[in-house]
Design a protein around this motif. Sequence first.
Motif, PDB file in Angstrom:
ATOM      1  N   LYS A 123       9.127 -33.465  11.378  1.00 39.30           N
ATOM      2  CA  LYS A 123       8.068 -32.649  11.973  1.00 39.30           C
ATOM      3  C   LYS A 123       8.678 -31.427  12.662  1.00 39.30           C
ATOM      4  O   LYS A 123       9.843 -31.442  13.065  1.00 39.30           O
ATOM      5  CB  LYS A 123       7.294 -33.478  13.010  1.00 39.30           C
ATOM      6  CG  LYS A 123       6.446 -34.576  12.392  1.00 39.30           C
ATOM      7  CD  LYS A 123       5.170 -34.004  11.802  1.00 39.30           C
ATOM      8  CE  LYS A 123       4.536 -34.962  10.808  1.00 39.30           C
ATOM      9  NZ  LYS A 123       3.641 -34.287   9.865  1.00 39.30           N
ATOM     10  N   VAL A 124       7.853 -30.418  12.832  1.00 40.70           N
ATOM     11  CA  VAL A 124       8.265 -29.233  13.588  1.00 40.70           C
ATOM     12  C   VAL A 124       8.185 -29.571  15.083  1.00 40.70           C
ATOM     13  O   VAL A 124       7.120 -29.908  15.597  1.00 40.70           O
ATOM     14  CB  VAL A 124       7.335 -28.042  13.260  1.00 40.70           C
ATOM     15  CG1 VAL A 124       7.677 -26.845  14.145  1.00 40.70           C
ATOM     16  CG2 VAL A 124       7.432 -27.673  11.785  1.00 40.70           C
ATOM     17  N   THR A 125       9.317 -29.497  15.753  1.00 40.41           N
ATOM     18  CA  THR A 125       9.386 -29.867  17.180  1.00 40.41           C
ATOM     19  C   THR A 125       9.233 -28.609  18.046  1.00 40.41           C
ATOM     20  O   THR A 125       9.356 -27.486  17.550  1.00 40.41           O
ATOM     21  CB  THR A 125      10.762 -30.488  17.493  1.00 40.41           C
ATOM     22  OG1 THR A 125      11.756 -29.495  17.167  1.00 40.41           O
ATOM     23  CG2 THR A 125      11.007 -31.737  16.669  1.00 40.41           C
ATOM     24  N   PRO A 126       8.968 -28.804  19.349  1.00 45.43           N
ATOM     25  CA  PRO A 126       8.927 -27.640  20.263  1.00 45.43           C
ATOM     26  C   PRO A 126      10.239 -26.846  20.229  1.00 45.43           C
ATOM     27  O   PRO A 126      10.230 -25.628  20.355  1.00 45.43           O
ATOM     28  CB  PRO A 126       8.706 -28.281  21.640  1.00 45.43           C
ATOM     29  CG  PRO A 126       8.027 -29.589  21.343  1.00 45.43           C
ATOM     30  CD  PRO A 126       8.578 -30.059  20.031  1.00 45.43           C
ATOM     31  N   GLU A 127      11.350 -27.540  20.003  1.00 43.58           N
ATOM     32  CA  GLU A 127      12.641 -26.836  19.930  1.00 43.58           C
ATOM     33  C   GLU A 127      12.677 -25.894  18.724  1.00 43.58           C
ATOM     34  O   GLU A 127      13.179 -24.777  18.804  1.00 43.58           O
ATOM     35  CB  GLU A 127      13.817 -27.831  19.828  1.00 43.58           C
ATOM     36  CG  GLU A 127      14.082 -28.646  21.094  1.00 43.58           C
ATOM     37  CD  GLU A 127      12.992 -29.678  21.370  1.00 43.58           C
ATOM     38  OE1 GLU A 127      12.456 -30.262  20.390  1.00 43.58           O
ATOM     39  OE2 GLU A 127      12.630 -29.880  22.542  1.00 43.58           O
ATOM     40  N   ILE A 128      12.150 -26.412  17.619  1.00 42.94           N
ATOM     41  CA  ILE A 128      12.107 -25.583  16.403  1.00 42.94           C
ATOM     42  C   ILE A 128      11.230 -24.355  16.666  1.00 42.94           C
ATOM     43  O   ILE A 128      11.599 -23.223  16.319  1.00 42.94           O
ATOM     44  CB  ILE A 128      11.535 -26.386  15.208  1.00 42.94           C
ATOM     45  CG1 ILE A 128      12.416 -27.588  14.865  1.00 42.94           C
ATOM     46  CG2 ILE A 128      11.314 -25.479  13.993  1.00 42.94           C
ATOM     47  CD1 ILE A 128      13.587 -27.298  13.981  1.00 42.94           C
ATOM     48  N   ILE A 129      10.087 -24.582  17.312  1.00 45.84           N
ATOM     49  CA  ILE A 129       9.188 -23.454  17.617  1.00 45.84           C
ATOM     50  C   ILE A 129       9.928 -22.408  18.466  1.00 45.84           C
ATOM     51  O   ILE A 129       9.863 -21.211  18.184  1.00 45.84           O
ATOM     52  CB  ILE A 129       7.921 -23.942  18.379  1.00 45.84           C
ATOM     53  CG1 ILE A 129       7.133 -24.969  17.533  1.00 45.84           C
ATOM     54  CG2 ILE A 129       7.039 -22.753  18.793  1.00 45.84           C
ATOM     55  CD1 ILE A 129       6.219 -24.412  16.489  1.00 45.84           C
ATOM     56  N   SER A 130      10.648 -22.874  19.459  1.00 48.42           N
ATOM     57  CA  SER A 130      11.419 -21.942  20.304  1.00 48.42           C
ATOM     58  C   SER A 130      12.417 -21.144  19.474  1.00 48.42           C
ATOM     59  O   SER A 130      12.570 -19.937  19.660  1.00 48.42           O
ATOM     60  CB  SER A 130      12.204 -22.695  21.381  1.00 48.42           C
ATOM     61  OG  SER A 130      11.335 -23.453  22.155  1.00 48.42           O
ATOM     62  N   SER A 131      13.088 -21.837  18.580  1.00 46.28           N
ATOM     63  CA  SER A 131      14.061 -21.137  17.736  1.00 46.28           C
ATOM     64  C   SER A 131      13.373 -20.093  16.865  1.00 46.28           C
ATOM     65  O   SER A 131      13.884 -18.985  16.676  1.00 46.28           O
ATOM     66  CB  SER A 131      14.811 -22.122  16.838  1.00 46.28           C
ATOM     67  OG  SER A 131      15.473 -23.077  17.623  1.00 46.28           O
ATOM     68  N   LEU A 132      12.194 -20.452  16.334  1.00 41.73           N
ATOM     69  CA  LEU A 132      11.459 -19.504  15.490  1.00 41.73           C
ATOM     70  C   LEU A 132      11.045 -18.282  16.310  1.00 41.73           C
ATOM     71  O   LEU A 132      11.153 -17.142  15.843  1.00 41.73           O
ATOM     72  CB  LEU A 132      10.224 -20.185  14.867  1.00 41.73           C
ATOM     73  CG  LEU A 132      10.520 -21.270  13.823  1.00 41.73           C
ATOM     74  CD1 LEU A 132       9.229 -21.989  13.411  1.00 41.73           C
ATOM     75  CD2 LEU A 132      11.219 -20.693  12.597  1.00 41.73           C
ATOM     76  N   VAL A 133      10.594 -18.527  17.544  1.00 35.80           N
ATOM     77  CA  VAL A 133      10.209 -17.414  18.430  1.00 35.80           C
ATOM     78  C   VAL A 133      11.413 -16.513  18.673  1.00 35.80           C
ATOM     79  O   VAL A 133      11.308 -15.288  18.654  1.00 35.80           O
ATOM     80  CB  VAL A 133       9.634 -17.953  19.761  1.00 35.80           C
ATOM     81  CG1 VAL A 133       9.537 -16.835  20.796  1.00 35.80           C
ATOM     82  CG2 VAL A 133       8.268 -18.598  19.524  1.00 35.80           C
ATOM     83  N   GLU A 134      12.543 -17.125  18.844  1.00 35.12           N
ATOM     84  CA  GLU A 134      13.756 -16.344  19.074  1.00 35.12           C
ATOM     85  C   GLU A 134      14.086 -15.461  17.857  1.00 35.12           C
ATOM     86  O   GLU A 134      14.540 -14.327  17.985  1.00 35.12           O
ATOM     87  CB  GLU A 134      14.910 -17.313  19.344  1.00 35.12           C
ATOM     88  CG  GLU A 134      16.103 -16.680  20.027  1.00 35.12           C
ATOM     89  CD  GLU A 134      17.307 -17.580  19.890  1.00 35.12           C
ATOM     90  OE1 GLU A 134      18.322 -17.133  19.318  1.00 35.12           O
ATOM     91  OE2 GLU A 134      17.201 -18.769  20.302  1.00 35.12           O
ATOM     92  N   ILE A 135      13.796 -15.993  16.669  1.00 33.88           N
ATOM     93  CA  ILE A 135      14.139 -15.244  15.449  1.00 33.88           C
ATOM     94  C   ILE A 135      13.164 -14.090  15.184  1.00 33.88           C
ATOM     95  O   ILE A 135      13.580 -12.979  14.908  1.00 33.88           O
ATOM     96  CB  ILE A 135      14.175 -16.195  14.217  1.00 33.88           C
ATOM     97  CG1 ILE A 135      15.300 -17.232  14.385  1.00 33.88           C
ATOM     98  CG2 ILE A 135      14.385 -15.400  12.914  1.00 33.88           C
ATOM     99  CD1 ILE A 135      15.267 -18.376  13.379  1.00 33.88           C
ATOM    100  N   VAL A 136      11.847 -14.362  15.297  1.00 30.46           N
ATOM    101  CA  VAL A 136      10.882 -13.332  14.874  1.00 30.46           C
ATOM    102  C   VAL A 136      10.022 -12.777  16.017  1.00 30.46           C
ATOM    103  O   VAL A 136       9.246 -11.838  15.801  1.00 30.46           O
ATOM    104  CB  VAL A 136       9.920 -13.859  13.767  1.00 30.46           C
ATOM    105  CG1 VAL A 136      10.681 -14.254  12.517  1.00 30.46           C
ATOM    106  CG2 VAL A 136       9.054 -14.995  14.280  1.00 30.46           C
ATOM    107  N   GLY A 137      10.144 -13.316  17.182  1.00 28.05           N
ATOM    108  CA  GLY A 137       9.304 -12.852  18.295  1.00 28.05           C
ATOM    109  C   GLY A 137       8.026 -13.684  18.396  1.00 28.05           C
ATOM    110  O   GLY A 137       7.535 -14.209  17.397  1.00 28.05           O
ATOM    111  N   GLU A 138       7.484 -13.755  19.594  1.00 27.75           N
ATOM    112  CA  GLU A 138       6.375 -14.667  19.880  1.00 27.75           C
ATOM    113  C   GLU A 138       5.131 -14.405  19.036  1.00 27.75           C
ATOM    114  O   GLU A 138       4.487 -15.320  18.542  1.00 27.75           O
ATOM    115  CB  GLU A 138       6.021 -14.582  21.375  1.00 27.75           C
ATOM    116  CG  GLU A 138       5.223 -15.772  21.857  1.00 27.75           C
ATOM    117  CD  GLU A 138       5.413 -16.004  23.369  1.00 27.75           C
ATOM    118  OE1 GLU A 138       4.801 -16.949  23.889  1.00 27.75           O
ATOM    119  OE2 GLU A 138       6.178 -15.220  24.010  1.00 27.75           O
TER     120      GLU A 138
END
Lengths: 470, 470
Positions: free
Chosen positions: A9-24
């Motif tokens: 599953k997509v975890t909150p950590e993964i979401i944070s990493s994605l935000v870091e890559i492409v912006g919120e």
Amino acid sequence: VKTRSEYRKVTPEIISSLVEIVGEKDVLTGDKCFNYSKDEEIVAETHVPEVVVRPKDTASVARILKLADEGCIPVVPRGGGTGLSGGVVPVHGGIVISLEKMNKILEVDDDNFVATVQPGVTLAELYEAVESRGLYYPLFPGETNATLGGNVSTNAGGMRAIKYGVTRNFVLGLEVVLPGGDIIRTGGKYVKCSTGYELTQLLAGSEGTLAIITEIMLRLVPLPGKREVLCIPFPNLSDAINAVPAILKDGIIPVGIEWMEKSLIDLVKRFTGKEVPLRDYEAFLMIILEAGSEEEFLSISGRIEETCRKRGATDIFIPGTERAKRNLFEVREQFHTMLTHCNVIGTADIVVPRSCIVQLLEKSREKAADYDVIILAFGHAGDGNLHLYLVNEEGNISQEQTKELFKKIYELGVSLGGTISGEHGLGLSKKGYFPLAADKEKIDLLRRVKLAFDPNGIMNPGKIFDLDGD
Amino acid sequence: VKTRSEYRKVTPEIISSLVEIVGEKDVLTGDKCFNYSKDEEIVAETHVPEVVVRPKDTASVARILKLADEGCIPVVPRGGGTGLSGGVVPVHGGIVISLEKMNKILEVDDDNFVATVQPGVTLAELYEAVESRGLYYPLFPGETNATLGGNVSTNAGGMRAIKYGVTRNFVLGLEVVLPGGDIIRTGGKYVKCSTGYELTQLLAGSEGTLAIITEIMLRLVPLPGKREVLCIPFPNLSDAINAVPAILKDGIIPVGIEWMEKSLIDLVKRFTGKEVPLRDYEAFLMIILEAGSEEEFLSISGRIEETCRKRGATDIFIPGTERAKRNLFEVREQFHTMLTHCNVIGTADIVVPRSCIVQLLEKSREKAADYDVIILAFGHAGDGNLHLYLVNEEGNISQEQTKELFKKIYELGVSLGGTISGEHGLGLSKKGYFPLAADKEKIDLLRRVKLAFDPNGIMNPGKIFDLDGD
């Protein structure tokens, strides 16, 4: 190889990493993901992704894929969402990577006749950019909001295949990102190449199951001359279709030859009120031509008329004004939309050798009649690609019976030397029928090829074939 | 994955099994194998196979491949042996499977414009069979004794690529045998297909390293109208080449545009005594056109003349008789043979974007001069494919220096957006340069794809790339 239960599953950590890559603002969750749950298929299975991410460059795509691959999270690339086989439905959840913000036309090279684009560029945008430079991208799969990334991934076809072929014939090179994050370039600004395996063509049509396309080099041609359309009525479909090889053997190469039947013309009339010329005839050929001059056009259309009259054509209609011409094309383009008003239980996009079109259609209709199903159909007479819409007005057919009927129709297409999808792709909704067209040895080979690109099986899982199927 | 030392030798037991499969007279050993040790490359490495086997049908090919795969014996498929990169040289010994006896034209389907042939059919045989039916296979890679199996395996190009493309654009479907003996069919009698991965195009150009082709479906077109040729002299090569985009932008699509220089014309004159028209000029374009009628031809040639004169062309020569036309083509076709009379140290078959031809040629000549090497060249101005013949009359260049010079020339081609081989393939002699055009990640991907087809690495080992290389 991962099976469904092993994807994470997509975890909150993964979401944070994605935000870091492409912006919120380019990481969408919750309700915002609903728009990414399906494509434009009429009878569709939908699945909402866990997260949608909208990268703006190749480096970001590479970082996202590395993250997903390490985390064993399914990834579904998405273009314009205009597909018709559920190819972008995130059936195992995970991350949808929408390429909508990678929408730059990077170059139109008019010495080498090549456009280089990002995958999120739409057909409409490409047409405009190249035509303003006196060049031409001739493919017309029908939906101009489709993106080039999607067109390449499904090897989109359309109405101009006799003269120009299909999308793959215009893809000269690609930049793609592999699941581990490696960036690979294939092909280049040349038609001739005998340097290693042809990855460009393997990736084209792979429906996002091997890699994510981040750049596309497209071959262009000079702007064509006059485009004209002929509408030729026949007493029945069989005569209409049988005229096609005769036209081609005469050395004429039209852009496209479409066939249509009275039943569909009536439907357009019913739902739009639009008057369609010659609508009292049973069947038509609509022939699209390009000619360098008025004289050339008259010479070609004269030869076509002669050939068709010998084979039963009762008339030839050449729209005299641009408006009349446009009207004819619009009728053709509205078929898909009109059909959404009917009780469609499913569609098929079969291709057969063009000499077998009538046979496929007649036999399919016989089989459908057993199930209280009628088949409305139109298609590309010049290239053997038919669009069948199965309609059950009574609403009395079960899902099981629907599958059974489709199976019979696909088996028929394959037995005539054809295959399951001519231009839409197998995606989610047609993959169950793939074994009718490919034996176990062949699908096993495709699985091994898939794993050569995507050893963890994260790329658009559950499309075309299952990795753990038999 | 097997490395060289792990391949096994052909034993008397294997020979017996081969005799059982194809019969005694189609199993060649000893001196009879010499003819299967090389192709037509000028500077060639030769290796004699341990055994040559000549199957007559697909089932026999499957049995041979099963035997070889189980025994871990290298297998090299061979067509007409007319290649130019050593692709059929059995560098690790083993079995050469010559397809010379699988030479039947199985069908010419004139409703669907498809020829189905076995791989050993020659181009000359195909031309004759389809033209007698009013159809046309337009590719002309130059050597009509080449077989279709070889053409498909190297993705042969030729002089008609602007209008028609290359071999892969005409391959609709294949039957191939995988190393384990499985028989796979790909494609069919249709242009449109979005049903699973595009194996046809992956196999085309794979130089016998993935599978053995046992049947080929080829797309045909209607017989073209009048074929004409224009010969247009320019004061220098640069002006000649720069006229090409202007011709194409004018909306004209010639069959091909060849360029040639005085140095080569002089060579033809010297070795054949043949008089070549306009041989006092520095450079020419030879433009091959197809036109529906004399009027159309005159209209097109008039436009080409105008465009070329604006760009420095001093004359336009249209051969008036069939004989004069034939004479011109013959001069062009003799270049390769003429060059075998020179002290050629190696050839290159680079493709670059067509706008970069002059740049590649001039810079390559500068680099070559440092080594006392001159470069004789000709090629396809319309598609950017150049044939470079490196000549060292003094015979004072070492093998190391030769490699160094080729490396510099290939690097130049790649830096201009091109690649190493446009139509000959990498085979044995060009594979060492492949890493200049493809990075490690890409070659690793190709290796994984190779292993998806050929897990034991028996198929034409040592070609394109090494399985155990780095």
